[in-house]
Design an enzyme around this catalytic site. Sequence first.
Site, mmCIF file in Angstrom:
data_model
loop_
_atom_site.group_PDB
_atom_site.id
_atom_site.type_symbol
_atom_site.label_atom_id
_atom_site.label_comp_id
_atom_site.label_asym_id
_atom_site.label_seq_id
_atom_site.Cartn_x
_atom_site.Cartn_y
_atom_site.Cartn_z
ATOM 1 N N HIS A 154 -3.384 -21.165 26.855
ATOM 2 C CA HIS A 154 -2.986 -22.533 26.550
ATOM 3 C C HIS A 154 -3.482 -23.464 27.657
ATOM 4 C CE1 HIS A 154 -0.519 -20.469 23.660
ATOM 5 N NE2 HIS A 154 -0.160 -21.607 23.129
ATOM 6 N N ARG A 550 -4.129 -14.255 16.408
ATOM 7 C CA ARG A 550 -3.226 -15.247 15.807
ATOM 8 C C ARG A 550 -4.030 -16.172 14.909
ATOM 9 N NH1 ARG A 550 0.537 -20.240 17.841
ATOM 10 N NH2 ARG A 550 -1.315 -20.820 19.028
ATOM 11 N N GLU A 671 8.228 -21.599 13.646
ATOM 12 C CA GLU A 671 8.054 -22.650 14.649
ATOM 13 C C GLU A 671 8.843 -23.920 14.361
ATOM 14 O OE1 GLU A 671 3.806 -22.767 16.253
ATOM 15 O OE2 GLU A 671 3.512 -21.848 14.293
ATOM 16 N N ASP A 712 6.560 -26.255 19.016
ATOM 17 C CA ASP A 712 6.566 -27.107 17.835
ATOM 18 C C ASP A 712 7.975 -27.446 17.375
ATOM 19 O OD1 ASP A 712 3.710 -27.617 16.805
ATOM 20 O OD2 ASP A 712 3.682 -25.493 17.319
ATOM 21 N N ARG A 750 7.120 -19.102 24.769
ATOM 22 C CA ARG A 750 7.548 -20.120 25.727
ATOM 23 C C ARG A 750 6.361 -20.769 26.416
ATOM 24 N NH1 ARG A 750 12.834 -19.926 26.887
ATOM 25 N NH2 ARG A 750 14.031 -18.106 26.208
ATOM 26 N N ARG A 883 -0.956 -31.389 19.155
ATOM 27 C CA ARG A 883 -0.393 -30.157 19.710
ATOM 28 C C ARG A 883 0.682 -30.482 20.745
ATOM 29 N NH1 ARG A 883 -2.560 -25.336 18.501
ATOM 30 N NH2 ARG A 883 -4.603 -25.254 17.512
#
Length: 1048
Positions: A154, A550, A671, A712, A750, A883
């Site tokens: 990320h 994913r 989410e 999210d 997380r 995002r």
Amino acid sequence: MTDNTDDIAEDISFQSFDDDCKLLGNLLNDVLQREVGTHFVEQLEKIRVLAQSACNVRQAGIDDMAELLEKQLASELSKMTLDEALMIARAFSHYLTLMGIAETHHRVRKGGNVSIFAKSCDDTFNLLVQGGVSPDDLYNTVCKQEVEIVLTAHPTQINRRTLQFKHIKIAHLLDYNDRPDLTHEDREMVIEDLVREITSIWQTDELRRQKPTPVDEARAGLNIVEQSLWKAVPRYLRRVSNALKKHTGKPLPLTSTPIKFGSWMGGDRDGNPNVTAKVTKDVSLLSRWMAIDLYVREVDSLRFELSMNRCSDELSRLAHEILEEANNENQCEHWNQSASRSQLKNQNPSLPTKLPSRAHLPSFAENGQSEHPRLDIPGSDHNKLNHKDGKFSRSTKSDGGSCKIHSSLASPANSNASSPPSISRSPSQQLLAQRKLYAESQIGRSSFQKLLEPKLPQRPGIAPYRVVLGNVKDKLLRTRRLLEIRLEEGPCEHNPSDYFETKDQLLEPLLLCYESLQSCGSGVLADGRLADLIRRVAIFGMVLMKLDLRQESTRHAETLDAITRYLDIGTYSEWDEEKKLDFLTKELKGKRPLVPYGIEVSPDVKEVLDTFQIAAELGSDSLGAYVISMASDASDVLAVELLQKDARLAVSGELGRACPGGTLRVVPLFETVKDLRAAGSVIRKLLSIDWYRQHIIKNHNGTQEVMVGYSDSGKDAGRFTAAWELYKAQEDVVAACNEYGIKITLFHGRGGSIGRGGGPTYLAIQSQPPGSVMGTLRSTEQGEMIQAKFGLPQTAVRQLEIYTTAVLLATLRPPLPPREEKWRNVMEDISQVSCQCYRSVVYENPEFLSYFHEATPQAELGFLNIGSRPTRRKSSSGIGHLRAIPWIFAWTQTRFVLPSWLGIGAGLKSACEKGQTEELRAMYKEWPFFQSTIDLIEMVLGKADSPIAKHYDDVLVSEERKELGRQLRSELETTGKFVLVVCGQEKLLQNNRTLRRLIENRLPFLNPMNILQVEILKRLRCDDDNHKARDALLITINGIAAGMKNTG
């Protein structure tokens, strides 16, 4: 917004911390004086003193005077040229970074001076035994415990990897400088080294000039393993084992794996078109290569250490067999060398005057044809060099593991029509090819290798451990070379018995050596480097970190749409849920493939099908779970199971044997608030399907894995509502699995900041619903948190211990549930009001989106080049498709951190006005979940800064939207007031003085960075193409991230 090292130590010694900050600050000043001159340093100090005065006055409660000083500071900064602003931003950014390095160092240093760590294994095991847990129960629980930390790419890591390494060097120098035995000359040398590192940092560009690729991100993750986790894991396991032996009488079994590591780097394709099937394959092979490379180094060291002769009969027999085989091969090699050399002597054409026309190209073309002979894997086995019929071929022994690679020197007439034209080879070209082949073959290398490698003993009684480990090393080297060829996409056939493919194959000879040493009374040797290597193999396996895949659920639906339309049975996505489940279940029970051979599909659909094919080729030996983001129905899971089954059937048919490893675990990720509320029902529906339930029992040890998303859900409904919905969803999912007798593993997605579910690990795990942590846990670690928690071996060891002890306590002493049903009702009421307040601002106020873009640097974050994926899932300007990371990141920069607290003040105020104040205080004292939620909000509020946020509004926001800013700052004040009411405190962070003081120490450097950022944003928005202004802005973003200690 909690500091990422809060887990490691409760307190630090501020005297020595201040000394180190002063030392690093003075050294940076010296460097700056030399690099940019005295005038600049004086200007820098003037700004710092002004900022320090403003902070002191504000902390004293004299707000009017503080505001005047802040205006004067803003005025000074506004007069600067862009060049001056850039230098000031760089200097303050480096000050904040150096302070962060010193802070981390002193947290570790403080821990090192404590005989028994709080939350350590020793401390926790002792508490459990004293609390009534039997030694046997403790031992069995620890041995069976499985915690997996999943590193993700990320985009929240601001610092370039180059600078991260330099920061680590400074941390090591500070650690060395603490040694009491250093002489005056030693300390002077340390200072000189620090000066060199700081000079190097100042002369290095802080900014990434291009976006990293997914493979770059994966390399960064592998570097964390190499530089830190590789050293930390054995130390951590020794601590666990020693504490276990102390309190139960039995050490941790050598191959026990209380901690494992996974990765999303190169596997997370959700909204990232740059992550392709090829990227996933390359990253998986690269991870394997790195694992083998690290094992080669360890085995080399071990061979040097284990020089003894005494061993068990079994090891002696193995060493004897290895020597016999080696002697036979040496005789064969000698004969073949003579024959090959005579062949070369018979050919002596003149050297070429120019290179072949395509010599600059790789040795193989895309279609597998080649002009140049492809080289075999260098190995201990000798391969004959043959030249006949215009072809070079390399023959191998029938039992050899070398690749059989044939390169045709075909004429254009024999080439495929689509291939590049071939050029007939002249004698001189043939000689060059032969010489290259000779140089890189085992023949050409053997003499040189013999200089490096110790000669194998001729009798098995001499150094048997070295013989066995030498054989292990040879096999590792062949495996490493095979991986290199596979990464180059070179075709080869190999005998699996000549390579290491599973960790059990590598463990077998190592465990034999271990047992031999133990049986000969050399346990002290067995439990040293050899035990560490065995533990590494058990934890890291052959891939270091198994790669999760994913993808978003809609992509699978689109793929099934294409298939069902091609088969002329309708459009899958238009069917209702029951029809989808009937179709999917029927196909899953069948034995025929679903996807027709040669089906023509869109590139997006082809990419999904290619991903499943790669997953089938790699299997569960290399890959972890297949995570479905935005999952909402049972059909989302069965769709992936079907596509996976179909790909495995196809690949198995191509290979003529079963696919490697087993099927991947399919993990739904819930989410949004809506999906979290339905999570339990979805799991019940899945487990009610006989095929699926039997599949889980047969292939996944009767364990269902479910992932819950914090990012999210927080962006959707606000932090408080998200926390409560996540709590209830976990309760429901656990209950659903219990109803069907299925075990559950919860996977927590997380982030680093509170707004994305971040916070101290121990606090987070200890506040989970009872029964949700039963010896198993998966959790992501993202972006800057990876470097902060695992960048140094010392901090990594502590973090691994904290994960272990927190999960152990949650298993054996689960957190308390709400004391009475009334507390749940109070939570529902607070959540409802909080969510309504949050959504009325973020989604329903028509001015909010424009206010967000004006008041924050969100639009400019894309220039940072910190991640390979886009900032939005879809091309929309709304908050919904933005995002969560840039959403949090932007508000963190302005010090408003709005997503982490908005709505909470309204909810708490509503409850207090209903006369529930005492109820809230009781909940805070007695319910771990509620207490941790409020504590995290308090940490956020401790870092939020209303005057700084107001400065952004005053300068950057349009007049018609400034009222919205005033309302939001009023809401921030309300939130702080009622958090203090619930906590029973008079001041924020009253019970966390260490964090409060650390924040205060940063402010004289952080506040000027924010004020400078506002000024640069103002100029940049009038001149979008000013690259110097853009660089200055990005450096302020770096500095503020360093001062806030996290980003998104």
